[in-house]
Design an enzyme around this catalytic site. Structure first.
Site, PDB file in Angstrom:
ATOM      1  N   HIS A   1      37.739  41.758  46.810  1.00  0.00           N
ATOM      2  CA  HIS A   1      36.687  42.264  45.931  1.00  0.00           C
ATOM      3  C   HIS A   1      35.611  43.025  46.693  1.00  0.00           C
ATOM      4  CE1 HIS A   1      33.483  39.359  46.979  1.00  0.00           C
ATOM      5  NE2 HIS A   1      34.437  38.442  47.049  1.00  0.00           N
TER       6      HIS A   1
ATOM      7  N   CYS B   1      37.062  34.628  50.107  1.00  0.00           N
ATOM      8  CA  CYS B   1      37.643  35.862  49.563  1.00  0.00           C
ATOM      9  C   CYS B   1      37.805  36.909  50.662  1.00  0.00           C
ATOM     10  CB  CYS B   1      36.767  36.416  48.449  1.00  0.00           C
ATOM     11  SG  CYS B   1      36.754  35.397  46.956  1.00  0.00           S
TER      12      CYS B   1
END
Length: 437
Positions: free
Chosen positions: A349, A366
């Protein structure tokens, strides 16, 4: 003198009558042995037997239809199914499949080598009236047609197995790692029979199998990634399969999807680097930042992930991991682009606040990317694209998201209920969906 003429004429008439009688009897003389040898004997008609027999009621829907022929070969078998009067418990999909008066195109069957026997490959709709019409011919080409009409056991309320969800959208284009995930609304005990009722066919060669994750989820994947640029067809022939004692599948479903180009992403945790290959060629490289790994939950998992879902303007927060707003580690951000790769909160992301991309691992697990890079990845990816992450000491569990490629090919095949690989270019499946005596 004159009295002699009548007597002579009488005698002549008697001779003539005798000649006529001889001629007449000569026309009806019995044939000689030579004549019998030249006469063709009459060929018996083909004898056809159908099981279940005509007039049967309360027949198990998973009973196979068997057609056999003596003195001939089977030339045609047609199966028609219609919902019994008053049977309304089936779903709309099941009713469409068992439309009144229409031949069930899904009811295919297999012949033996000499075509003296035909056996249905799939099961029957529960609660239906069934008509089987079979035709056989003797060696002279004389046809014999036999019809068997019977009815199957209706499903009982609360004992109808239905499909809750399927992860692949019909007619969609997916990545080479895409699994087929079928979630059921009830537990399945007879897993081998249910596996045998679910056929996956591909245009290019593949060996695959189903694995179960709990009693309600079945997952199909090939031994290796799908070959790109091909169509895959899934036939779920579940109507009439005994999921467990007294529980019948009530619907069939068929759909297709396209396997697109091969795109495989590799991410090296130690190098903070990400590479994207398409059809074997490197097309893009990115600096990234992975989990800082100061605690286990902030350690990015290693292994083969798949892209699962795509989001824009997406809320990211570690409150999903149980972190409260009072915790110094708490965060909440809305990111421009996010691609999910696990169910434990891992995404590729946008992280426009991270100034150490390519230099250090500082995320909460992430894969952080720049705005431009995350947008490119978002726009260029398909669901089911593999993302291989290396370098961390935390392995992705096989049941975390779509981590199914964490299982080796050999282990995947061995853990199927049938224990056999399915050749997806050949018709049929390993095992049988029919009732096991």
């Amino acid at each position: 003198m004159t009295s002699r003429f009548p007597r002579r004429r009488t005698a002549a008439l008697c001779i003539a009558s005798a000649a006529v009688m001889v001629a007449a009897s000569a026309c009806s003389t019995a044939p000689s042995e030579g004549d019998l040898a030249n006469e063709e004997p009459t060929v018996a008609k083909a004898q056809v037997t159908i099981t279940p027999e005509d007039g049967g009621t309360e027949v198990r829907p998973d009973s196979p239809i068997v057609v056999s022929a003596d003195n001939g070969t089977i030339t045609d078998v047609q199966v028609e199914q219609s919902l019994s009067e008053g049977e309304t418990g089936q779903s709309e999909a099941a009713q469409d499949e068992a439309a009144q008066g229409e031949t069930d195109e899904s009811m295919t069957g297999a012949y033996n080598d000499d075509k003296t026997e035909w056996v249905s490959e799939w099961t029957l709709h529960p609660g239906s009236d069934v008509t089987v019409t079979a035709v056989a011919e003797n060696k002279e080409g004389t046809s014999t047609e036999v019809i068997s009409e019977f009815s199957t056991v209706p499903p009982v309320e609360g004992q109808r197995l239905e499909i809750k969800s399927i992860n692949v959208e019909p007619d969609s284009t997916v990545g080479v790692g895409m699994p087929v995930i079928v979630d059921f609304d009830m537990p399945v005990q007879n897993k081998a029979q249910v596996e045998a009722a679910m056929e996956v066919s591909s245009e290019k060669p593949a060996q695959g199998a189903w694995n179960w994750f709990g009693d309600k989820r079945a997952v199909f994947r090939p031994e290796e990634y799908w070959e790109p640029h091909q169509k895959v067809t899934v036939n779920l022939n579940l109507a009439g399969v005994a999921a467990s004692e007294g529980v019948w599948g009530i619907e069939n479903r068929e759909f297709e999807f396209e396997v697109g180009r091969s795109q495989i992403t590799t991410i090296d945790e130690n190098a903070h680097h990400m590479t994207v290959e398409r059809d074997g060629q490197t097309i893009k490289e990115f600096p990234v930042s992975l989990g800082k790994a100061n605690v286990r939950k902030y350690t990015t998992t290693s292994g083969t992930h798949l892209t699962m879902a795509f989001h824009t303007d997406y809320r990211m927060s570690n409150d999903t991991l149980g972190v409260s707003k009072d915790d110094p580690e708490y965060y909440e951000e809305y990111v421009d682009y996010a691609v999910r790769i696990s169910n434990s909160g891992e995404f590729l992301h946008t992280a426009d606040w991270n100034y150490q991309l390519g230099e250090a691992n500082t995320s909460h697990g992430c894969i952080n990317m720049s705005v431009a890079d995350s947008r490119w990845f978002y726009e260029e990816s398909l669901r089911g694209d593999p993302v291989d992450i290396t370098g961390t000491d935390r392995e992705l569990p096989v049941d975390n998201g779509w981590g199914f490629w964490q299982r080796s090919a050999q282990e995947w095949i061995s853990q199927s209920a049938t224990g056999e690989a399915d050749d997806t270019t050949e018709p049929g499946t390993p095992g049988s969906p029919h009732h096991q005596q």
